[in-house]
Write a protein that holds these residues in place. Structure first.
Motif, PDB file in Angstrom:
ATOM      1  N   ARG A 161      -1.667  16.436  83.384  1.00  0.00           N
ATOM      2  CA  ARG A 161      -1.783  17.143  82.100  1.00  0.00           C
ATOM      3  C   ARG A 161      -2.962  16.604  81.291  1.00  0.00           C
ATOM      4  NH1 ARG A 161      -2.794  19.832  78.655  1.00  0.00           N
ATOM      5  NH2 ARG A 161      -1.505  20.872  77.079  1.00  0.00           N
ATOM      6  N   LEU A 162      -3.163  15.293  81.324  1.00  0.00           N
ATOM      7  CA  LEU A 162      -4.280  14.715  80.576  1.00  0.00           C
ATOM      8  C   LEU A 162      -5.626  15.102  81.172  1.00  0.00           C
ATOM      9  CD1 LEU A 162      -2.928  11.102  79.879  1.00  0.00           C
ATOM     10  CD2 LEU A 162      -3.107  12.987  78.248  1.00  0.00           C
ATOM     11  N   LEU A 163      -5.692  15.217  82.495  1.00  0.00           N
ATOM     12  CA  LEU A 163      -6.960  15.517  83.171  1.00  0.00           C
ATOM     13  C   LEU A 163      -7.227  17.009  83.327  1.00  0.00           C
ATOM     14  CD1 LEU A 163      -6.913  12.810  85.978  1.00  0.00           C
ATOM     15  CD2 LEU A 163      -8.213  12.782  83.859  1.00  0.00           C
ATOM     16  N   ARG A 164      -6.296  17.858  82.918  1.00  0.00           N
ATOM     17  CA  ARG A 164      -6.496  19.294  83.089  1.00  0.00           C
ATOM     18  C   ARG A 164      -7.730  19.803  82.344  1.00  0.00           C
ATOM     19  NH1 ARG A 164      -1.400  22.741  81.680  1.00  0.00           N
ATOM     20  NH2 ARG A 164      -0.615  21.392  83.356  1.00  0.00           N
ATOM     21  N   PRO A 165      -7.976  19.400  81.092  1.00  0.00           N
ATOM     22  CA  PRO A 165      -9.213  19.876  80.433  1.00  0.00           C
ATOM     23  C   PRO A 165     -10.477  19.424  81.149  1.00  0.00           C
ATOM     24  CG  PRO A 165      -7.658  19.001  78.811  1.00  0.00           C
ATOM     25  CD  PRO A 165      -7.129  18.641  80.150  1.00  0.00           C
TER      26      PRO A 165
ATOM     27  N   ARG B  83      -8.542  10.686  92.853  1.00  0.00           N
ATOM     28  CA  ARG B  83      -8.520   9.239  92.629  1.00  0.00           C
ATOM     29  C   ARG B  83      -8.201   8.883  91.190  1.00  0.00           C
ATOM     30  NH1 ARG B  83     -13.834   7.236  96.085  1.00  0.00           N
ATOM     31  NH2 ARG B  83     -13.063   7.860  98.143  1.00  0.00           N
ATOM     32  N   LEU B  84      -8.838   9.583  90.250  1.00  0.00           N
ATOM     33  CA  LEU B  84      -8.583   9.251  88.851  1.00  0.00           C
ATOM     34  C   LEU B  84      -7.146   9.547  88.471  1.00  0.00           C
ATOM     35  CD1 LEU B  84      -9.681   8.274  86.184  1.00  0.00           C
ATOM     36  CD2 LEU B  84     -10.472  10.592  85.685  1.00  0.00           C
ATOM     37  N   ARG B  85      -6.599  10.649  89.017  1.00  0.00           N
ATOM     38  CA  ARG B  85      -5.212  10.978  88.703  1.00  0.00           C
ATOM     39  C   ARG B  85      -4.262   9.930  89.281  1.00  0.00           C
ATOM     40  NH1 ARG B  85      -2.278  16.865  89.779  1.00  0.00           N
ATOM     41  NH2 ARG B  85      -0.389  16.420  88.567  1.00  0.00           N
ATOM     42  N   TRP B  86      -4.551   9.472  90.495  1.00  0.00           N
ATOM     43  CA  TRP B  86      -3.719   8.420  91.069  1.00  0.00           C
ATOM     44  C   TRP B  86      -3.823   7.130  90.272  1.00  0.00           C
ATOM     45  CZ3 TRP B  86       0.335   8.604  93.776  1.00  0.00           C
ATOM     46  CH2 TRP B  86       0.540   9.569  94.766  1.00  0.00           C
TER      47      TRP B  86
END
Length: 375
Positions: A102-106, A7-10
């Motif tokens: 890419r931003l949410l990978r960490p 959801r956050l990625r979308w």
């Protein structure tokens, strides 16, 4: 790690796409407005078209280039940017999805590592490296929380182990006392009576231990009452109740008390004062003193108690306030090492500061400072 609906990625993807589409639409409106303005300026300098000839009988209507031309030009002016905007929307979705991932990978990596941390490996840390940013601060905050949890779990394990040891010892002694008359064929009524008296003493000590454990638990987790009372009156009552203990130990009480009103639970504060008085009497030297003082200061009230007991190493003072910790373990002395830990728990529940320092000639000085207003 379970991916879930992302959801956050979308959301990030749609935000990135929306920003790109809105920016493109605004740019399209600006370009169209500029083109319309330029077209009007140019038309003002051009010669006017000649009127169209009348239609010839027998022929269809003639095309009006002065009418169809502008319409065709406006349609072309809007069609190409609209197609470009549609293509840019699709590209924005694709690139937004990649950028959001890419931003949410960490964050995903930290979540996967946290899911594998339990009470068995709570010593592990995220240990995120890299430049100082919001994600690095978040990881360091989580590592700090894990450190506090590890300390709390270790203290809990030590508490349970010490409590089990303190409870197991009287059970072993009770079993031996019950078994002794049974295996002795010559045991008489006096032997049974002596064993029963020892059993009653052990039972009373275990009851005090359980009461102390309950007091410690309630002091750490329950919200104390909030009512005004005079701390000096509680200290005076505690010293009066222990006048016999002071005489038997050959000690002299030196009180210096001022009326001082504080807010809190008078029963818990009375237990705090009683534990400190008992500690000062029990760990004292023959012919020594117990100095007690209550002072009303600006915005706070100080309660201090000092004794003239044995020398206390400075590096051992903090340990004495841990559960089941004593300077000298003496069997059947009725003390389980919970008194000062209860004092610390009650002081924390009342937002009071607790300080303890060894005296140069021996003994300990303990000061508890209460706020004199509602907290």
């Amino acid at each position: 790690m379970r991916n879930g609906p992302n959801r956050l990625r979308w959301r990030l993807t749609l935000v990135i796409c929306l920003v790109a589409v809105v920016s493109g639409a605004v740019l399209l409106v600006i370009m169209y407005s500029i083109a319309q303005g330029l077209d009007g300026d140019v038309r003002g300098f051009l010669p006017q078209r000649a009127p169209a000839p009348p239609p010839v009988p027998g022929q269809g209507p003639l095309a009006r280039p002065d009418i169809l031309g502008p319409v065709h030009e406006q349609s072309s002016l809007l069609t190409v940017p609209a197609v470009a905007l549609a293509i840019m929307t699709a590209l924005s979705l694709a690139f937004g999805w990649l950028i959001a991932g890419r931003l949410l990978r960490p964050v995903r990596t930290m979540a996967e590592r946290l899911q594998h941390i339990s009470e068995r490996n709570v010593h592990e840390r995220l240990a995120v490296t890299g430049p100082r940013d919001e994600l690095k601060d978040l990881a360091d905050t989580v590592d700090g929380l894990l450190g506090r949890l590890e300390t709390s779990l270790d203290a809990h394990k030590r508490f349970v182990a010490n409590a089990a040891h303190e409870l197991r010892t009287p059970l072993t002694v009770e079993h031996a006392l019950l078994e002794e008359p049974l295996i002795d064929p010559d045991a008489d009524v006096e032997a049974f009576r002596a064993n029963f008296q020892r059993l009653m003493k052990i039972s009373a000590g275990r009851a005090r231990l359980l009461e102390s454990l309950l007091t410690l638990s309630s002091s750490e987790h329950d919200q104390p009452r909030d009512e005004p009372f005079d701390l000096a009156a509680i200290v005076t009552e505690a010293l009066a109740e222990r006048a016999g203990d002071l005489d038997r130990a050959g000690l002299r009480a030196v009180p210096s008390l001022e009326p001082a009103r504080i807010y809190g639970d008078p029963l818990l504060v009375a237990r705090l004062v009683a534990n400190l008085c008992d500690n000062a009497i029990h760990y004292n030297a023959p012919g020594g003193r117990v100095e007690v003082a209550v002072r009303a200061l600006v915005g706070r009230v100080s309660f201090a108690i000092a004794n003239t007991g044995p020398v206390v190493p400075a590096d051992q003072v903090d340990r004495l306030f841990e559960p089941f910790q004593r300077m000298q373990r003496t069997a059947d002395d009725g003390h389980h090492g919970l008194g000062l830990s209860i004092v610390r728990a009650i002081a924390t529940a009342h937002a009071a500061t607790l300080k303890a320092n060894p005296r140069p000639g021996g003994g300990l000085v303990v000061e508890v400072t209460f706020p004199s207003f509602r907290t």
